[in-house]
Design an enzyme around this catalytic site. Structure first.
Site, PDB file in Angstrom:
ATOM      1  N   CYS A 101       0.762  -1.345  -0.132  1.00  0.00           N
ATOM      2  CA  CYS A 101      -0.008   0.089   0.021  1.00  0.00           C
ATOM      3  C   CYS A 101       0.911   1.204   0.075  1.00  0.00           C
ATOM      4  O   CYS A 101       1.428   1.467  -1.158  1.00  0.00           O
ATOM      5  CB  CYS A 101      -0.963  -0.015   1.121  1.00  0.00           C
ATOM      6  SG  CYS A 101      -2.389   1.098   0.941  1.00  0.00           S
ATOM      7  N   HIS A 227      -3.243  -5.213   1.777  1.00  0.00           N
ATOM      8  CA  HIS A 227      -2.424  -5.511   2.894  1.00  0.00           C
ATOM      9  C   HIS A 227      -2.768  -6.710   3.631  1.00  0.00           C
ATOM     10  O   HIS A 227      -3.708  -7.278   4.081  1.00  0.00           O
ATOM     11  CB  HIS A 227      -3.225  -4.433   4.266  1.00  0.00           C
ATOM     12  CG  HIS A 227      -3.227  -3.082   3.816  1.00  0.00           C
ATOM     13  ND1 HIS A 227      -2.047  -2.294   4.547  1.00  0.00           N
ATOM     14  CD2 HIS A 227      -3.808  -2.148   3.476  1.00  0.00           C
ATOM     15  CE1 HIS A 227      -2.308  -1.124   4.411  1.00  0.00           C
ATOM     16  NE2 HIS A 227      -3.229  -0.864   3.825  1.00  0.00           N
ATOM     17  N   GLU A 229      -0.899  -8.268   5.475  1.00  0.00           N
ATOM     18  CA  GLU A 229      -0.460  -8.414   6.955  1.00  0.00           C
ATOM     19  C   GLU A 229      -1.628  -8.109   7.900  1.00  0.00           C
ATOM     20  O   GLU A 229      -1.942  -8.379   8.941  1.00  0.00           O
ATOM     21  CB  GLU A 229       0.670  -7.248   7.370  1.00  0.00           C
ATOM     22  CG  GLU A 229       0.118  -5.966   7.263  1.00  0.00           C
ATOM     23  CD  GLU A 229       0.027  -5.105   5.942  1.00  0.00           C
ATOM     24  OE1 GLU A 229      -0.106  -6.076   5.089  1.00  0.00           O
ATOM     25  OE2 GLU A 229      -0.276  -4.016   5.884  1.00  0.00           O
TER      26      GLU A 229
HETATM   27  N1  LIG Z   1      -3.139   1.887   3.694  1.00  0.00           N
HETATM   28  C1  LIG Z   1      -2.320   2.794   3.097  1.00  0.00           C
HETATM   29  O1  LIG Z   1      -1.128   2.265   3.168  1.00  0.00           O
HETATM   30  C2  LIG Z   1      -2.947   3.903   2.339  1.00  0.00           C
HETATM   31  C3  LIG Z   1      -1.869   4.592   1.437  1.00  0.00           C
HETATM   32  C4  LIG Z   1      -2.256   6.028   1.360  1.00  0.00           C
HETATM   33  N2  LIG Z   1      -3.218   6.263   0.531  1.00  0.00           N
HETATM   34  C5  LIG Z   1      -0.860   6.847   0.650  1.00  0.00           C
HETATM   35  O2  LIG Z   1      -0.863   7.238  -0.312  1.00  0.00           O
HETATM   36  O3  LIG Z   1       0.277   6.712   1.137  1.00  0.00           O
END
Ligand SMILES: NC(=O)CC[C@H](N)C(=O)O
Length: 258
Positions: A101, A227, A229
């Site tokens: 992410c 994610h 995790e």
């Molecule tokens: N759950 C997340 O890691 C969100 C990432 C976040 N939207 C970003 O751009 O950094």
């Protein structure tokens, strides 16, 4: 008896889902150790550690950059003098790295500007990401993904998307430093996961429909929009640890204790 191989895997611990990755890594390690990659039987050890400083990073053979907030992560990394060591780790030493992410955003060569001024990135993956593709935290969701890299006949992976980025464009080999251990020309960018929003399983199987790229790899650099995790599904962590072991054994990288 052969000398033990100890592989040190760090989780960048500036912000975000650090403990969750460490927990799942520990579970995954016992799976990998109970059926270890060939020729490492009986002597494969893992150490998992939080990384906040350049000397801690230098101890690592591989790294996870967790989810969280990439703008904050970049600011903190800059303040701690970690951005350049991270770039060196990924793009010069070509050590295996996985970003989830926000971690995927950090590893992208480019991020579509969602705010003026953009943000600093580590890079290494020849892709352009679009941040917050599915909206705000309130629009978080779980979706079953067919991830062929996990092997044939696998159940869909229940992927958790939270303000998730997607890969908007593959820039390719020239956009990134290249992740081949040999250096020089970069490895190709491989699309490893696609999410078909609101579309049926059949379209996924047929490879039709447009879909969003949510898992990608270039050489030793791997990124997922979602994610793993935050689930108790250990499959991607097991797969990645095996990749790490293979890469360290077959590449020209120095493995601690080997
Ligand atoms: N759950 C997340 O890691 C969100 C990432 C976040 N939207 C970003 O751009 O950094």
């Amino acid at each position: 008896m052969t000398k033990p191989i100890t592989i040190t895997v760090g989780v960048l611990a500036l912000q975000g889902g650090v403990v969750e990755h460490l927990n799942l890594l520990r579970k995954a390690a016992s799976h990998v150790q109970s059926s270890p990659p060939e020729s490492t039987a009986d002597n494969l050890q893992f150490t998992f550690t939080e990384v906040r400083t350049a000397p801690q990073l230098a101890q690592c053979d591989a790294l996870i950059i967790p989810g969280g907030e990439s703008t904050t992560m970049a600011i903190v990394a800059r303040r701690l003098g970690l951005l350049d060591p991270l770039r060196e780790f990924v793009k010069v030493q070509h050590k295996p790295v996985w970003g989830t992410c926000a971690g995927l955003v950090m590893l992208a060569e480019q991020a579509a500007a969602t705010k003026q001024g953009g943000q600093e990135l580590i890079g290494g993956l020849g892709v352009k990401v679009l941040r917050n593709r599915y909206g705000t935290q309130m629009q978080s969701f779980v979706a079953g993904l067919d991830l062929g890299f996990l092997g044939p006949g696998q159940e869909p992976f229940r992927a958790v998307f939270i303000r998730a980025p997607v890969v908007e464009a593959v820039i390719g080999e020239d956009g990134a430093a290249g992740s081949g251990v040999e250096g020089g020309k970069g490895a190709p960018v491989e699309v490893l996961g696609v999410y078909y929003r609101g579309e049926g399983q059949q379209q996924q199987e047929a490879g039709t429909g447009k879909g969003d790229i949510v898992a990608v790899r270039q050489g030793n650099v791997f990124g997922t929009s979602f994610h793993p995790e935050l689930t108790d599904d250990v499959r991607i962590h097991v797969w990645w640890l095996r990749q790490v072991v293979d890469s360290l054994r077959h590449g020209k990288l120095v493995v601690n204790g080997a």
